[in-house]
Design an enzyme around this catalytic site. Structure first.
Site: not given
Ligand code: AQP
Length: 344
Positions: A209, A206, A124
């Site tokens: 969002k 991965k 990040k």
């Molecule tokens: N690609 C993924 N595959 C499986 N699990 C995923 N998670 C996130 N991406 C994947 C799981 O979703 C939960 C919530 O995640 P989060 O919103 O707290 O943060 P994150 O992991 O940083 O998710 P994003 O979508 O990548 O958000 P941004 O883009 O804002 O950083 C967690 O249990 C995560 O493991």
């Protein structure tokens, strides 16, 4: 009078689960498959608390009105996915100030070197080079506070968050070694299939969002035609063979689509691949698109109904905050006492 000499056994405490999602964008199929979908089964066996992690979201700049809106949308989506507010505590992280309070204490028991090793921080800060703030750096400490406040036994997360669970365990063990048994040491709970759904455009990364390329992720709010289009234009390879080879990066696109299809059809990637033996990528992608759309359709119908009922949503998050406070305050008081604060 004779009294019966029978010991009355206290009912065993059900194991506790804590997890959450950041309202930092519209929820992806990755968040759904890796996290929310599994909470639905877990709520039958565990005492669950699920939060909308708005405090984590501001580690990356957000538009305030959007963040507010997405936080409520996330709550509606949790419920639409099958999380039952009668069985679980559903609340907004910032409604329970204990999270920030415990995070401060834990900051003083966490080392810079540990935080510097976190992959998410490295990723990040590379993506947001103009805003490498202290919150982004101490994100895992706030996450440790989220979990430890509720004395959670298990934390269901996707694979990307396992490193943060490890640091949470390290912090909790360090604190317990100094002050006695204050925190339950939590375990990360990974799903068998789909723990890491990959980007449709860069399948070795991965699905996220906050990916600036919307073609890389499927949002749970995407129009069904858009979902189908995104899947049909997913990056694959030129080999033309539908086979599940998780160790082979050149098959990352196909592996990912097989994993998605497996989850959406309650199968496993190898079996799905067998079913498509000899067929072309076009036919396979169409089938994946259909499975995803049909999986999301009932959730969307529920969501559309729930999101309109603002009073219902407000009742749930208010009630959730009350319950969350009750559990968290007990832990926080204990911590404050242990570190030497004057507790009233
Ligand atoms: N690609 C993924 N595959 C499986 N699990 C995923 N998670 C996130 N991406 C994947 C799981 O979703 C939960 C919530 O995640 P989060 O919103 O707290 O943060 P994150 O992991 O940083 O998710 P994003 O979508 O990548 O958000 P941004 O883009 O804002 O950083 C967690 O249990 C995560 O493991």
């Amino acid at each position: 009078m004779e009294t019966e000499n029978k010991e009355i056994q206290a009912p065993e405490r059900r194991k506790r689960i804590f997890s959450g999602v950041q309202p930092s964008g519209t929820i992806t199929l990755g968040n759904y498959i890796g996290a929310i979908r599994n909470w639905v089964n877990l709520q039958e066996e565990y005492d669950c608390a699920f939060a909308m992690m708005d405090m984590h979201s501001i580690t990356v700049r957000q538009t305030p009105a959007e963040l507010r809106k997405r936080t409520l949308e996330l709550l509606a989506l949790y419920i639409a996915c099958g999380i039952d507010p009668e069985k679980c505590i559903l609340f907004i992280q910032s409604h329970n100030s204990a999270h920030a309070e415990l995070a401060w204490v834990l900051n003083c028991y966490t080392y810079m070197g540990e935080l510097q090793r976190m992959t998410q921080f490295k990723d990040k800060s590379a993506r947001h080079a103009d805003n490498i703030n202290a919150g982004l750096f101490t994100y895992p400490v706030l996450m440790a506070a989220d979990i430890l406040l509720y004395q959670a036994d298990c934390v269901p997360v996707g694979k990307d968050q396992m490193q943060h669970i490890e640091i949470c365990r390290d912090i909790a063990n360090r604190f317990n070694a100094l002050y006695g048994n204050v925190f339950t040491i939590p375990e990360g709970l990974l799903v068998k299939s789909g723990a890491k759904i990959m980007s449709l455009q860069e399948p070795t990364k991965k699905m996220s969002k906050s990916d600036p390329n919307p073609k890389g992720f499927i949002s749970m709010m995407d129009d069904f035609n858009v979902i189908a289009k995104k899947i049909k234009s997913a990056v694959t390879d030129s080999e033309g063979i539908i086979e599940y080879r998780p160790e082979d990066d050149s098959k990352a696109g196909i592996n990912n689509l097989l994993s998605i299809m497996a989850v959406m059809t309650d199968s496993n990637p190898e079996k799905v691949a067998e079913g498509f033996e000899g067929q072309g990528y076009g036919a396979f992608k169409s089938a994946v698109a259909e499975a995803v759309v049909e999986g999301i359709r009932p959730i969307r119908e529920e969501y559309d109904r729930i999101i309109k009922d603002k009073a219902y949503l407000q009742d749930i998050y208010r009630n959730g905050a009350e319950q969350a406070h009750r559990i968290a305050d007990r832990t926080l008081k204990k911590v404050y006492k242990k570190v030497g604060f004057v507790v009233e």
